[in-house]
Design an enzyme around this catalytic site. Structure first.
Site, PDB file in Angstrom:
ATOM      1  N   ALA A  64      45.032 -13.700  -0.557  1.00  0.00           N
ATOM      2  CA  ALA A  64      45.707 -13.606   0.729  1.00  0.00           C
ATOM      3  C   ALA A  64      47.025 -14.364   0.611  1.00  0.00           C
ATOM      4  CB  ALA A  64      44.825 -14.205   1.813  1.00  0.00           C
ATOM      5  N   GLY A 109      41.424 -13.515  -1.966  1.00  0.00           N
ATOM      6  CA  GLY A 109      41.334 -12.205  -1.314  1.00  0.00           C
ATOM      7  C   GLY A 109      41.361 -11.037  -2.284  1.00  0.00           C
ATOM      8  N   GLU A 112      37.867 -10.775  -3.530  1.00  0.00           N
ATOM      9  CA  GLU A 112      37.103 -10.270  -2.376  1.00  0.00           C
ATOM     10  C   GLU A 112      37.357  -8.785  -2.155  1.00  0.00           C
ATOM     11  OE1 GLU A 112      38.838 -13.423  -0.008  1.00  0.00           O
ATOM     12  OE2 GLU A 112      36.853 -14.225   0.434  1.00  0.00           O
ATOM     13  N   GLU A 132      39.957 -20.957  -3.215  1.00  0.00           N
ATOM     14  CA  GLU A 132      40.226 -21.437  -1.853  1.00  0.00           C
ATOM     15  C   GLU A 132      39.970 -22.917  -1.638  1.00  0.00           C
ATOM     16  OE1 GLU A 132      38.691 -18.588  -2.531  1.00  0.00           O
ATOM     17  OE2 GLU A 132      39.539 -16.987  -1.316  1.00  0.00           O
TER      18      GLU A 132
END
Ligand code: CAA
Length: 259
Positions: A64, A109, A112, A132
């Site tokens: 992200a 992300g 993911e 993260e």
């Protein structure tokens, strides 16, 4: 300018996250584009398999967008997580099979995103991880849930707590990916796998996806009953008649018509 590209090759669609200057990091506008692309793919009855990959040589998706997240407050953080989760859930529940062709960094992300696909294959240059906790957050686009389900809670916890990246061979060893290819061979390998799937009876393939995904959420007796219903429904299709008659007549079946 579009940041998610869509190319069609026969019955296969290839979506590329195309923001190479930021290693294809997912900001809100990329997530919006991906969401719209998934709607378009869902409506296009020609598309039987979707491949997801990243533009450029280095990254699938490097996570992200850290710039966008850096100043969020808790409410905004929750909303950003929901935005990504809603798109990834749409991807995960797309009726057709999806393949992540992981061509480089798949971090946060990005890892993911690959896990929201049905199948993951990668290049020998791929790097996976959930960095993260090193940034002061939890994984936010489903990582705590999908990684634990895919590779088991013990290994998922090690990866997530340590925030350590792993290379392609380790991703293969722990079952995060199904196969590793030399980087230059990955696009062709992904297409070949997609075409193999696309050549099988599409209604049956979609029923298999539904049976596996929805069945895994059910107690075994209900899951088996779901399979029975889906199995039975295939006998109402033209493709089942053609597939079985072709076998009995010792000939190759005609191309399946998705009917
Ligand atoms: N967000 C925003 N920008 C990113 C990015 C990200 N996740 N990853 C890379 N970029 C940008 C860099 O800022 C850099 O931009 P500039 O050229 O403008 O400086 C550009 O992409 C190239 O990156 P690097 O110079 O860092 O390239 P590198 O080869 O030295 O390193 C890398 C590559 C190891 C992947 C490194 O970029 C990196 O560690 N990126 C961040 C990875 C990460 O932590 N991802 C998780 C994000 S959190 C998350 O995803 C939460 C969630 O679950 C929803």
């Amino acid at each position: 300018m579009a940041q998610v590209l869509l190319e069609k090759k026969g019955n296969v669609a290839i979506a590329s996250i195309d923001r190479p200057k930021a290693l294809n990091a997912l900001n809100s506008s990329v997530l919006d584009e991906l969401d719209a692309l998934l709607d378009a793919v869902c409506k296009d009855k020609e598309i039987r398999v979707l491949i997801l990959t990243g533009s450029g040589e280095k990254a699938f998706v490097a996570g992200a967008d850290i710039g966008e997240m850096s100043e969020l407050n808790p409410e905004e953080g929750t909303a950003f997580g929901k935005k990504g989760n809603d798109v990834f859930r749409k991807l995960e529940t797309l009726p057709i099979p999806t393949i992540a062709a992981v061509n480089g960094y798949a971090l946060g992300g990005g890892c993911e995103l690959s896990m929201a696909c049905d199948i993951r294959i990668c290049s020998d240059t791929a790097v996976f991880g959930q960095p993260e906790t090193g940034l002061g957050i939890t994984p936010g686009f489903g990582g705590t849930q999908r990684l634990a389900r895919l590779i088991g809670p013990g290994m998922a916890k090690q990866l997530i707590y340590s925030a350590k990246n792993i290379k392609a061979d380790e991703a293969l060893r722990i079952g995060l990916v199904n196969a590793v290819y030399p980087a230059e061979e990955l696009p062709a390998a992904a297409l070949k796998l997609a075409e193999t799937i696309a050549a099988n009876a599409p209604i049956a393939v979609r029923a298999c996806k539904k049976a596996i995904d929805e069945g895994l959420e059910l107690p075994m007796d209900e899951a088996i009953a779901l399979e029975e219903t889906l199995f039975g429904s295939c006998f109402g299709t033209e493709d089942q008649k053609e597939g079985m008659h072709a076998f009995l007549e010792k000939r190759r079946h005609e191309p399946y018509q998705n009917r």
